[in-house]
Motif scaffolding. Sequence first.
Motif, PDB file in Angstrom:
ATOM      1  N   ILE A   1       1.321  -7.100 -10.322  1.00  0.00           N
ATOM      2  CA  ILE A   1       0.784  -7.490  -9.013  1.00  0.00           C
ATOM      3  C   ILE A   1       0.213  -6.270  -8.291  1.00  0.00           C
ATOM      4  O   ILE A   1      -0.903  -6.316  -7.726  1.00  0.00           O
ATOM      5  CB  ILE A   1       1.875  -8.165  -8.166  1.00  0.00           C
ATOM      6  CG1 ILE A   1       2.231  -9.530  -8.757  1.00  0.00           C
ATOM      7  CG2 ILE A   1       1.415  -8.323  -6.711  1.00  0.00           C
ATOM      8  CD1 ILE A   1       3.420 -10.198  -8.100  1.00  0.00           C
ATOM      9  N   LEU A   2       0.964  -5.162  -8.328  1.00  0.00           N
ATOM     10  CA  LEU A   2       0.484  -3.945  -7.664  1.00  0.00           C
ATOM     11  C   LEU A   2      -0.796  -3.434  -8.327  1.00  0.00           C
ATOM     12  O   LEU A   2      -1.746  -3.037  -7.633  1.00  0.00           O
ATOM     13  CB  LEU A   2       1.578  -2.868  -7.699  1.00  0.00           C
ATOM     14  CG  LEU A   2       2.801  -3.127  -6.811  1.00  0.00           C
ATOM     15  CD1 LEU A   2       3.860  -2.057  -7.026  1.00  0.00           C
ATOM     16  CD2 LEU A   2       2.382  -3.171  -5.346  1.00  0.00           C
ATOM     17  N   LEU A   3      -0.818  -3.434  -9.667  1.00  0.00           N
ATOM     18  CA  LEU A   3      -2.012  -2.977 -10.367  1.00  0.00           C
ATOM     19  C   LEU A   3      -3.201  -3.906 -10.097  1.00  0.00           C
ATOM     20  O   LEU A   3      -4.344  -3.442  -9.941  1.00  0.00           O
ATOM     21  CB  LEU A   3      -1.737  -2.886 -11.866  1.00  0.00           C
ATOM     22  CG  LEU A   3      -0.831  -1.729 -12.311  1.00  0.00           C
ATOM     23  CD1 LEU A   3      -0.532  -1.816 -13.807  1.00  0.00           C
ATOM     24  CD2 LEU A   3      -1.480  -0.383 -11.983  1.00  0.00           C
ATOM     25  N   ALA A   4      -2.924  -5.222 -10.058  1.00  0.00           N
ATOM     26  CA  ALA A   4      -3.995  -6.179  -9.778  1.00  0.00           C
ATOM     27  C   ALA A   4      -4.560  -5.956  -8.381  1.00  0.00           C
ATOM     28  O   ALA A   4      -5.784  -5.973  -8.176  1.00  0.00           O
ATOM     29  CB  ALA A   4      -3.481  -7.608  -9.924  1.00  0.00           C
ATOM     30  N   LEU A   5      -3.654  -5.729  -7.403  1.00  0.00           N
ATOM     31  CA  LEU A   5      -4.119  -5.443  -6.039  1.00  0.00           C
ATOM     32  C   LEU A   5      -4.926  -4.155  -5.994  1.00  0.00           C
ATOM     33  O   LEU A   5      -5.960  -4.063  -5.308  1.00  0.00           O
ATOM     34  CB  LEU A   5      -2.919  -5.359  -5.088  1.00  0.00           C
ATOM     35  CG  LEU A   5      -2.242  -6.678  -4.734  1.00  0.00           C
ATOM     36  CD1 LEU A   5      -0.985  -6.434  -3.904  1.00  0.00           C
ATOM     37  CD2 LEU A   5      -3.211  -7.578  -3.980  1.00  0.00           C
ATOM     38  N   LEU A   6      -4.457  -3.155  -6.726  1.00  0.00           N
ATOM     39  CA  LEU A   6      -5.174  -1.882  -6.765  1.00  0.00           C
ATOM     40  C   LEU A   6      -6.557  -2.049  -7.390  1.00  0.00           C
ATOM     41  O   LEU A   6      -7.567  -1.543  -6.850  1.00  0.00           O
ATOM     42  CB  LEU A   6      -4.359  -0.855  -7.561  1.00  0.00           C
ATOM     43  CG  LEU A   6      -4.987   0.541  -7.695  1.00  0.00           C
ATOM     44  CD1 LEU A   6      -5.155   1.187  -6.324  1.00  0.00           C
ATOM     45  CD2 LEU A   6      -4.142   1.420  -8.616  1.00  0.00           C
ATOM     46  N   ILE A   7      -6.616  -2.793  -8.522  1.00  0.00           N
ATOM     47  CA  ILE A   7      -7.909  -3.051  -9.176  1.00  0.00           C
ATOM     48  C   ILE A   7      -8.840  -3.813  -8.230  1.00  0.00           C
ATOM     49  O   ILE A   7     -10.030  -3.513  -8.121  1.00  0.00           O
ATOM     50  CB  ILE A   7      -7.695  -3.839 -10.487  1.00  0.00           C
ATOM     51  CG1 ILE A   7      -6.985  -2.965 -11.523  1.00  0.00           C
ATOM     52  CG2 ILE A   7      -9.037  -4.327 -11.047  1.00  0.00           C
ATOM     53  CD1 ILE A   7      -6.550  -3.732 -12.767  1.00  0.00           C
ATOM     54  N   LEU A   8      -8.260  -4.815  -7.530  1.00  0.00           N
ATOM     55  CA  LEU A   8      -9.061  -5.623  -6.621  1.00  0.00           C
ATOM     56  C   LEU A   8      -9.621  -4.783  -5.475  1.00  0.00           C
ATOM     57  O   LEU A   8     -10.809  -4.865  -5.144  1.00  0.00           O
ATOM     58  CB  LEU A   8      -8.212  -6.774  -6.084  1.00  0.00           C
ATOM     59  CG  LEU A   8      -8.936  -7.800  -5.205  1.00  0.00           C
ATOM     60  CD1 LEU A   8     -10.028  -8.496  -6.006  1.00  0.00           C
ATOM     61  CD2 LEU A   8      -7.946  -8.814  -4.655  1.00  0.00           C
ATOM     62  N   ILE A   9      -8.768  -3.956  -4.876  1.00  0.00           N
ATOM     63  CA  ILE A   9      -9.203  -3.124  -3.738  1.00  0.00           C
ATOM     64  C   ILE A   9     -10.269  -2.124  -4.183  1.00  0.00           C
ATOM     65  O   ILE A   9     -11.320  -1.978  -3.534  1.00  0.00           O
ATOM     66  CB  ILE A   9      -7.996  -2.401  -3.117  1.00  0.00           C
ATOM     67  CG1 ILE A   9      -7.061  -3.423  -2.451  1.00  0.00           C
ATOM     68  CG2 ILE A   9      -8.459  -1.372  -2.092  1.00  0.00           C
ATOM     69  CD1 ILE A   9      -5.740  -2.836  -2.008  1.00  0.00           C
ATOM     70  N   VAL A  10     -10.001  -1.454  -5.300  1.00  0.00           N
ATOM     71  CA  VAL A  10     -10.967  -0.460  -5.800  1.00  0.00           C
ATOM     72  C   VAL A  10     -12.267  -1.139  -6.209  1.00  0.00           C
ATOM     73  O   VAL A  10     -13.366  -0.642  -5.925  1.00  0.00           O
ATOM     74  CB  VAL A  10     -10.358   0.333  -6.982  1.00  0.00           C
ATOM     75  CG1 VAL A  10     -11.415   1.236  -7.621  1.00  0.00           C
ATOM     76  CG2 VAL A  10      -9.177   1.161  -6.513  1.00  0.00           C
ATOM     77  N   GLY A  11     -12.149  -2.302  -6.865  1.00  0.00           N
ATOM     78  CA  GLY A  11     -13.354  -3.013  -7.300  1.00  0.00           C
ATOM     79  C   GLY A  11     -14.207  -3.466  -6.125  1.00  0.00           C
ATOM     80  O   GLY A  11     -15.433  -3.321  -6.144  1.00  0.00           O
TER      81      GLY A  11
END
Length: 276
Positions: A24-34
Motif C-alpha cells: 500500500i505504501l509503495l503503491a501510494l508512493l508510485i501514485l504520488i510520484v507518477g
Amino acid sequence: MEDFIASLDVNQYLPAALAWATNILLALLILIVGVFIAGKAYKAMVSIANRYPQLDDTLFKFFGSVVRYTILAFVGIAVLNRFGVQTASIIALLGAAGLAVGLALQGTLSNLAAGVMLLIFRPYKVGDFVDAAGKFGKVTEVDMFTTILQTFDNQHIIIPNSQIWGEQIINHSHHPIRGVDMTFGVAYGENTDAARAVIDKVLANHPHVLKDPAPFVEVETLNDSSVDFIVRPFCHGEHYFDVRYTVPELIKKALDEANIEIPFPHRKVIVVNESA
C-alpha cells in the motif's frame, strides 16, 4: 497455553499484514510520484509552445495531455502490479478496446490527424480570411477537430478539419499587401490614354490605395464591343474589401464625367425585305 496460541496467530498474520502495508505504501508512493511526473511532463510540453511564438499552443496542449495520460496509464498498471494483479490481460484488453474504439471513430480520428497537421504547418491562423472547403470567412477558432469561420453575414460555420486538409486552401491574409484585380471596358471610339488617365486619377485619390507598389493599369483584352483595362491597385490586407467595393463606382462616375463611354453588348439586327 492460550497466550502461546495467541502469539502463534499474531506471528502467522504479521508477515502478510506487513506485506500488504508495504504494498500500500509503495503503491501510494508510485501514485504520488507518477502524478507529479505526469503533471511536470504536461507543463514541459506546454512551455515549449510558450517559448516559441510560432508554435501553436493548442497542439502542444494536446501532446501534453497525451503524454500525461500515457504516464498515468503506466502508473495505474504499476499500482495494480504491486497488489499482484496480472496486468498482462488488462493491457491486452485495453489494446483490443482501443482498436475497437479506433475503428468506430475513424472519421473523428481523421479529423484529429488533419487538425494535428493544420496546427503543425499552420496554413492559416485565427484572424485570417480564408477560402477552405468551399467556404469563405474569418477564422475565429482552430482546434484539434474543427475550424470555425465567421462569414460577412455573421454566420457561424464549423468545418471538420478532414474536409480542409488535402484540399486547396486560399489564405487571403497571408501577405500584408494585397492586389485587387478589376476589369473596366471603354468603347472602341474612346481614347485609351484618356481613359487610363481617368482611372489613374481615381486610384491616386483613394485613401487606401498604396503609391508603392504603384497601381497597374493596362489594356488587357480587345473584346467584341469594348477595350478592356485590367486595373490592379494595391492596398493593405485590412482594406481589401473597401477598395474592392468602392473603386468600381468611383471609376464609373469619373468616366461618366469625362464623357468616356462604357459600352454594353450590342446586337445588330438586319431585316431583309423580300418583297422589294
